[in-house]
Design a protein around this motif. Structure first.
Motif, short mmCIF file in Angstrom:
data_model
loop_
_atom_site.label_atom_id
_atom_site.label_comp_id
_atom_site.label_asym_id
_atom_site.label_seq_id
_atom_site.Cartn_x
_atom_site.Cartn_y
_atom_site.Cartn_z
N ARG A 4 -22.10 -32.84 -36.28
CA ARG A 4 -20.75 -32.31 -36.52
C ARG A 4 -20.03 -32.05 -35.20
NH1 ARG A 4 -21.39 -27.31 -40.45
NH2 ARG A 4 -23.39 -27.09 -39.33
N THR A 5 -20.75 -31.65 -34.19
CA THR A 5 -20.13 -31.48 -32.88
C THR A 5 -19.69 -32.82 -32.32
OG1 THR A 5 -21.51 -29.54 -32.45
CG2 THR A 5 -20.49 -30.58 -30.55
N ALA A 6 -20.47 -33.87 -32.53
CA ALA A 6 -20.08 -35.21 -32.09
C ALA A 6 -18.83 -35.68 -32.82
CB ALA A 6 -21.23 -36.20 -32.31
N GLU A 7 -18.74 -35.36 -34.12
CA GLU A 7 -17.54 -35.73 -34.87
C GLU A 7 -16.33 -34.94 -34.38
OE1 GLU A 7 -15.14 -37.73 -37.33
OE2 GLU A 7 -17.27 -38.15 -36.96
N LEU A 8 -16.51 -33.66 -34.07
CA LEU A 8 -15.42 -32.86 -33.51
C LEU A 8 -14.96 -33.44 -32.19
CD1 LEU A 8 -13.63 -30.30 -33.41
CD2 LEU A 8 -15.58 -29.11 -32.35
N ALA B 157 -25.52 -26.42 -31.52
CA ALA B 157 -24.07 -26.50 -31.27
C ALA B 157 -23.30 -26.54 -32.59
CB ALA B 157 -23.75 -27.71 -30.41
N ASP B 158 -23.80 -27.28 -33.58
CA ASP B 158 -23.13 -27.33 -34.88
C ASP B 158 -23.06 -25.95 -35.50
OD1 ASP B 158 -22.84 -29.99 -34.55
OD2 ASP B 158 -24.22 -30.61 -36.14
N ILE C 30 -22.34 -29.19 -24.55
CA ILE C 30 -22.64 -30.27 -25.49
C ILE C 30 -21.36 -30.92 -26.00
CG2 ILE C 30 -23.60 -30.74 -27.78
CD1 ILE C 30 -25.73 -28.62 -27.18
N LEU C 31 -20.35 -30.11 -26.30
CA LEU C 31 -19.07 -30.66 -26.76
C LEU C 31 -18.43 -31.50 -25.67
CD1 LEU C 31 -16.82 -30.82 -28.87
CD2 LEU C 31 -15.89 -28.69 -27.93
#
Length: 676
Positions: A365-369, A414-415, A435-436
């Motif tokens: 979800r952090t990668a998608e953000l 992170a998520d 991470i973001l």
């Protein structure tokens, strides 16, 4: 305990029982000093054995037979092996010394056994310094030392029933007489590096620095109020919000664990850092507490090697300074920092790709953000700064909170932070931010260290505590290099200033005092820490360099350890000469009765008395009668000598005092000396 104290002071107990109970009391204090360094079973066994031995002495019972002692010894050896998996080494050795000291009391029958216990107790007392050399530890050891010396002096007084107060006074005098010798040895005995290292415990679960950071595995963070370092600034102290003390830089991430890169010690490492100091330099002195790590935690950023003792310091390409070996003792050194600086490459390089890497399968979800934010803010040259500001704005307005009790995170830390929990302490916030950034293709890394501190108004030192441990991010931006970004400041701005600092929980007494007088507890703590700081500066931090500085002040041009030995030998020779002169004077002045008798002997020899006549009152009386016969002088002299004898060996109350005898001596009808 009160009954035991009255019995020891009074005369209700036999001499052997009283001395045994006092010795057991002192040994109990010695073992209590070690209670925090030995397993619980060892403390319980040692305490139980001492209570058992005290009961035996109190009731005048026989000592346990050898099967009991052998069984306890076997149990102690087995328990030591279970606790430490060895019988060797520091921790296992101290455990065995403590338990053997207690067991030895079960076979204490004669003075010889007591002397073995004395010296074993002295050794056990010395091992306490393996774990702590603080001022309270030294005070506790000094009290135990005086107790052991009192018991040792008492054991050398076998006749009668000397009071413990007398033995304690003799022991105190012995310690005071030995203090000058201790001071000279402390100042001049050549100092070497420590012969052992004391491994520190993992500080996980407490505030403080660690070589690695496992995100989300600590459910609740306890506040450690211990001191990490003290700093004395030459110039005015910078604002607290700008005080970032750089420690380990964590660049490698496997999904849950952050690790530092392998440091590089070479001139190339400094070149890779590309540090460009700007603005005015800040000079300061650091007193670093032992950490068992090679980190030199310095004010960001230091371009010149700090002036460390007995070794060198090296800077890594990530701007961290390291010592050549772990800091296992108090270290004091000087450094120069620039709060305004730039570092890192100004243009993108292949080496920066290591700071974009993320392990696959984590934080989807952090990668998608990150992809959504990249689409929203673009991919041009200025997009990096906009993305950083957008992430910080999300932290400011998204309902995120700073807390020391976030609970245990799962696989996707992170998520959970960005979308579910929205709370954590600085490691959660900084790690999730890095991470973001990496997910958006922006090079980023995690920096740990300390932020802030407090001023001790008593001694003027800036105190940085373990509770001030902090984590922040560094983001690479084109044209600027690495830029510090503290995402915790976006969530809790007061955390970086003086408005809201972490505080350790207080005890009931401190809490009551603070309620009565809000400044009293802080003032008392500042005074205590100032005293402890002086102990650290002048005792624990008395290094070989300071010894050599002392010799320079004494006139040595280029002193080394051989000059220390020469100076120590000169002091020893002067002390020996002074002791010999004092001994001669003391022999002449110590006993006024003997001085008066020797005075009579010397005068009679000048009158012609043979030299072989013994210098005793009756010997002188008989020698005078043989030499001059029965005369008024010899009769008066004989009567006076008999009074002198009775004054020493008879009943002093029925004979004249020495003052009266001196007057009578001068009034004797002394004849004139013969002329040759």
């Amino acid at each position: 305990m009160l009954t035991l104290g009255r019995a020891l002071r009074g005369g209700t107990l036999p001499r052997d029982t009283r001395d045994t109970l006092f010795l057991l009391l002192v040994i109990g204090w010695v073992l209590a000093l070690q209670s925090g360094n030995i397993p619980l079973w060892c403390s319980l066994m040692a305490g139980g054995v001492l209570v058992w031995r005290a009961t035996i002495a109190w009731r005048n019972q026989p000592l346990p037979r050898w099967p009991w002692r052998l069984g306890l010894l076997t149990a102690a050896l087995g328990a030591t092996w279970v606790s430490h998996h060895t019988w060797l080494g520091q921790d296992a050795g101290v455990t065995l010394v403590v338990v053997l000291l207690a067991l030895k009391t079960l076979e204490m029958r004669a003075r010889r056994d007591a002397f073995v216990i004395f010296f074993l107790a002295f050794f056990a007392l010395l091992t306490r310094f393996f774990y702590s050399q603080s001022l309270p530890t030294a005070a506790g050891i000094l009290l135990a030392l005086l107790g052991l010396l009192t018991a040792l002096v008492n054991a050398h007084m076998p006749v009668g029933r000397p009071p413990l107060r007398q033995s304690a006074w003799i022991a105190t005098r012995m310690a005071l007489l030995g203090a000058p010798v201790m001071l000279v040895l402390f100042l001049l005995f050549p100092r070497m590096a420590p012969l052992w290292g004391v491994p520190g415990q993992d500080p996980a679960g407490k505030t403080g620095l660690s070589g690695e950071m496992q995100v989300g595995q600590v459910a609740q963070l306890a506040v450690d109020d211990g001191i990490a370092m003290r700093i004395r600034f030459d110039d005015p102290i910078p604002p607290m919000a700008s005080l970032y003390f750089r420690g380990p830089v964590l660049s490698e991430f496997d999904g849950t664990l952050w690790r530092p890169r392998q440091p590089e010690f070479s001139p190339r490492a400094v070149a890779l850092a590309e540090l460009e100091p700007r603005g005015q330099a800040i000079d300061y002195e650091v007193t670093l507490e032992p950490s068992q790590r090679p980190w030199l935690v310095l004010l960001d950023a230091v371009s010149e090697a700090p002036q460390v003792p007995r070794g060198r310091a090296f800077m890594t390409p990530e701007l961290q300074w390291l010592y050549v070996r772990p800091v296992s003792e108090l270290m004091r050194f000087r450094a120069r920092s620039h709060l305004d600086f730039r570092h890192g490459p100004r243009q993108a390089t292949d080496a920066l790709q290591a700071y974009v890497h993320l392990p696959p399968g984590f934080n989807p979800r952090t990668a998608e953000l990150a992809r959504a934010m990249r689409q929203e803010y673009g991919t041009d040259d200025g997009a990096s700064a906009r993305l950083v500001e957008a992430a910080l704005q999300r932290l400011r307005t998204g309902g995120y909170a700073y807390t020391l009790d976030p609970g245990v995170y799962g696989r996707h830390t992170a998520d959970e932070f960005w979308f579910d929990r929205k709370q954590g302490f600085c490691e959660h916030i900084a790690s999730s931010f890095v991470i973001l950034m990496r997910a958006m293709g922006i090079p980023a890394r995690l920096v740990t260290g300390y932020q802030g501190g407090e001023l001790n108004g008593v001694d003027g030192y800036w105190v940085v505590r373990q509770r001030d441990a902090h984590a922040w991010a560094e983001v690479w931006q084109a044209g600027e290099g690495w830029v510090r970004i503290d995402p915790t400041g976006a969530v809790a701005p007061a955390r970086l200033g003086s408005l809201s600092r972490l505080a350790a929980p207080e005890g009931a007494i401190a809490s009551t005092l603070r309620n009565l007088n809000p400044t009293l507890v802080a003032q008392l703590r500042n005074v205590w820490e100032a005293v402890n700081n002086r102990w650290n500066q002048w005792v624990l931090n008395y290094t070989q360099e300071r010894q050599l500085d002392l010799l320079r002040h004494l006139g040595f041009s280029s002193p080394d350890w051989t000059d220390l030995a020469v100076a120590l030998g000169m002091v020893a020779a002067l002390a020996g000469l002074g002791g010999a002169l004092w001994l001669r004077w003391e022999r002449q002045q110590h006993d006024p009765w003997l001085r008066l008798l020797q005075r009579v002997h010397r005068r009679l020899r000048r009158l012609g008395l043979p030299a072989h006549v013994r210098a005793t009152p009756r010997g002188l009386m008989q020698g005078a009668a043989d030499q001059w016969g029965d005369t008024p002088f010899t009769r008066a002299l004989g009567d006076w000598l008999l009074q002198l004898e009775r004054q020493r060996y008879g009943e002093p109350r029925r004979t004249p005092s020495l003052t009266t005898l001196r007057k009578q001596y001068r009034q004797l009808p002394w004849p004139h000396p013969r002329r040759p």
